[in-house]
Design a protein around this motif. Structure first.
Motif: not given
Length: 366
Positions: A263-282
C-alpha cells in the motif's frame, strides 16, 4: 537525505473487532505461565546447542567429516536461535525485564552482526510499516532484487526469479559483510537513518563483533586443530550457505508472496486502512500448526499473530492463531496460511512478476 512523511493509519471505530480479539486472547491464552516458561527453555536450549556445536568443532574437528558436520549444525542452531529466541528477545518477549531481554540480544554480536541496529530496523520500520514502500527496510534491502512495485527497474530483474536461487544461500554472508555496513555508512535508500541516529558506541561494536566472530570461527579452529586453513574456511562457507537456506524460508514466506500488496501512502502520509487491517492485509502464515515448523521457525509460522501481538512470546501463537481465524471468518478479512513449499513457490512467482517489464505500467513505474 530524503525526508518523507510518516505513514498515518486510519483510526479504528469504537466497535473495532480487534478490541474483542485482544480481550479473548488475554482471557483465554496469555494467562498460561507454562507457555512463557517453554519459550525461556527454548532460548537456553538453542544457545547451548550453538555453543555446544562449537565445542565439538574444537574437540573432533581433526576428522574432516565431523569438522564440516559440526560447522553446519552450528550454523543451523545459529539461524534457529536467531529466528526464535533473539527475535522474541528483541521484542521484549522472553524475560521479565527489558534489561534481561536486551542482554540476551547480544547473541547477535556473537554471530558477527549488530543487535542494536537490527532491533531499531525491525521495531521502528518493519513492524509499524510492513510492506509500505520507502519505509519497510526488511522488504527493500538492495536493488539486486525488485519487490516493491515502485522500485527502480533494471533489465537484469527479468532474471531475478532465477538468479535469486543462487543469491539467497549467500544471505547471511551478505548480511554480515555488506548490509550491516550499508546500514551504518550507506546513504542511498537508508531508511533507518531517517528515524534513528546511530550512537558512536555502535560503530565500535560493529567492528569488534565482526573481528571477534572471525577470530573464534576461523582463527581459533586453525590454531587448535590439525587442519589446513582452506578446509576450515570451506567448512565455514558451507555453514553459511546451508544455514542461509534454512533462514531464508522464514524471510520470504510471510510478506512477499505473489498476492502481496504494497500500500502507498498519500502525500500527507495518510493510509487507507487502520493499523490492524493493514497488518492483516500484508502478513501471511506458513505451515502454522506443523509441530516441526513451529519449533524451528518460532513466530514466523504464526506470523499474523506475531504482527498483531509482537510483544507476546511465540510459544503462545499456536493458541492465538485459531482465534484470529475465527474473527477473520466473522468479520470478513483474509487470513492466508501456505504450506512451506507453496510459500516459497509463491515468492518466486512474485519475483518473476516484478521482473517482467510488461507489468510496469500496472505497478506505477511508467
Amino acid at each position: 537525505m530524503e525526508t518523507l512523511v510518516k505513514p498515518v493509519f486510519q483510526r479504528p471505530a469504537k466497535d473495532d473487532f480487534f478490541k474483542k480479539l485482544i480481550k479473548e486472547v488475554q482471557e483465554n491464552v496469555l494467562n498460561s505461565k507454562k507457555l512463557q516458561l517453554k519459550n525461556r527453555r527454548k532460548a537456553f536450549l538453542f544457545l547451548f546447542l550453538f555453543l555446544g556445536f562449537y565445542g565439538l568443532i574444537l574437540t573432533f574437528g581433526n576428522n574432516t567429516t565431523l569438522l564440516f558436520t559440526f560447522y553446519v549444525l552450528m550454523g543451523f542452531s545459529m539461524i534457529i536461535l536467531f529466528i526464535n529466541s533473539f527475535h522474541d528477545a528483541a521484542h521484549g518477549a522472553i524475560f521479565e525485564t527489558a534489561k534481561q531481554n536486551r542482554l540476551y540480544c547480544y547473541v547477535l554480536e556473537l554471530f558477527g552482526s549488530n543487535s542494536e541496529i537490527w532491533i531499531q530496523r525491525h521495531l521502528l520500520l518493519h513492524h509499524p510499516y510492513p510492506n509500505i514502500p520507502n519505509w519497510d527496510c526488511d522488504i527493500k534491502q538492495s536493488d539486486v532484487v525488485r519487490i516493491f512495485p515502485n522500485s527502480k527497474y533494471f533489465n537484469f530483474h527479468r532474471f531475478q526469479h532465477i538468479y535469486m536461487w543462487f543469491l539467497y544461500p549467500l544471505y547471511s554472508m551478505i548480511w554480515l559483510f555488506i548490509r550491516d555496513f550499508k546500514d551504518f555508512f550507506g546513504t542511498d535508500d537508508n531508511y533507518l537513518k531517517r528515524v534513528y541516529t546511530i550512537p558512536t558506541k555502535q560503530y565500535v561494536l560493529l567492528f569488534a563483533a565482526k573481528i571477534f566472530n572471525l577470530c573464534y570461527m576461523l582463527l581459533i579452529p586453525y590454531l587448535v586443530l590439525n587442519q589446513p586453513f582452506y578446509l576450515i574456511f570451506l567448512a565455514w562457507i558451507t555453514m553459511h550457505l546451508l544455514s542461509s537456506m534454512l533462514g531464508v524460508v522464514a524471510l520470504i514466506s510471510t510478506h512477499v508472496d505473489e498476492h502481496a500488496v504494497f500500500p502507498l501512502q498519500e502525500e500527507d502520509g495518510k493510509m487507507s486502512n487502520t493499523w490492524v487491517r493493514h497488518q492483516l492485509e500484508v502478513t501471511k502464515d506458513f505451515s502454522a500448526g506443523h509441530p516441526v515448523a513451529d519449533f524451528l521457525y518460532g513466530g514466523f509460522t504464526h506470523h499474523v499473530a506475531h504482527h498483531l501481538f509482537p510483544t507476546v512470546s511465540h510459544t503462545y501463537y499456536p493458541e492465538i492463531t485459531p482465534i484470529i481465524k475465527k474473527y477473520a471468518q466473522e468479520y470478513d478479512f483474509d487470513y492466508t496460511c501456505y504450506s512451506m513449499l507453496a510459500a516459497v513457490k509463491s515468492h518466486f512467482s512474485l519475483l518473476k512478476n516484478c521482473g517482467d517489464s510488461s507489468n510496469l505500467i500496472f505497478s506505477g513505474e511508467l
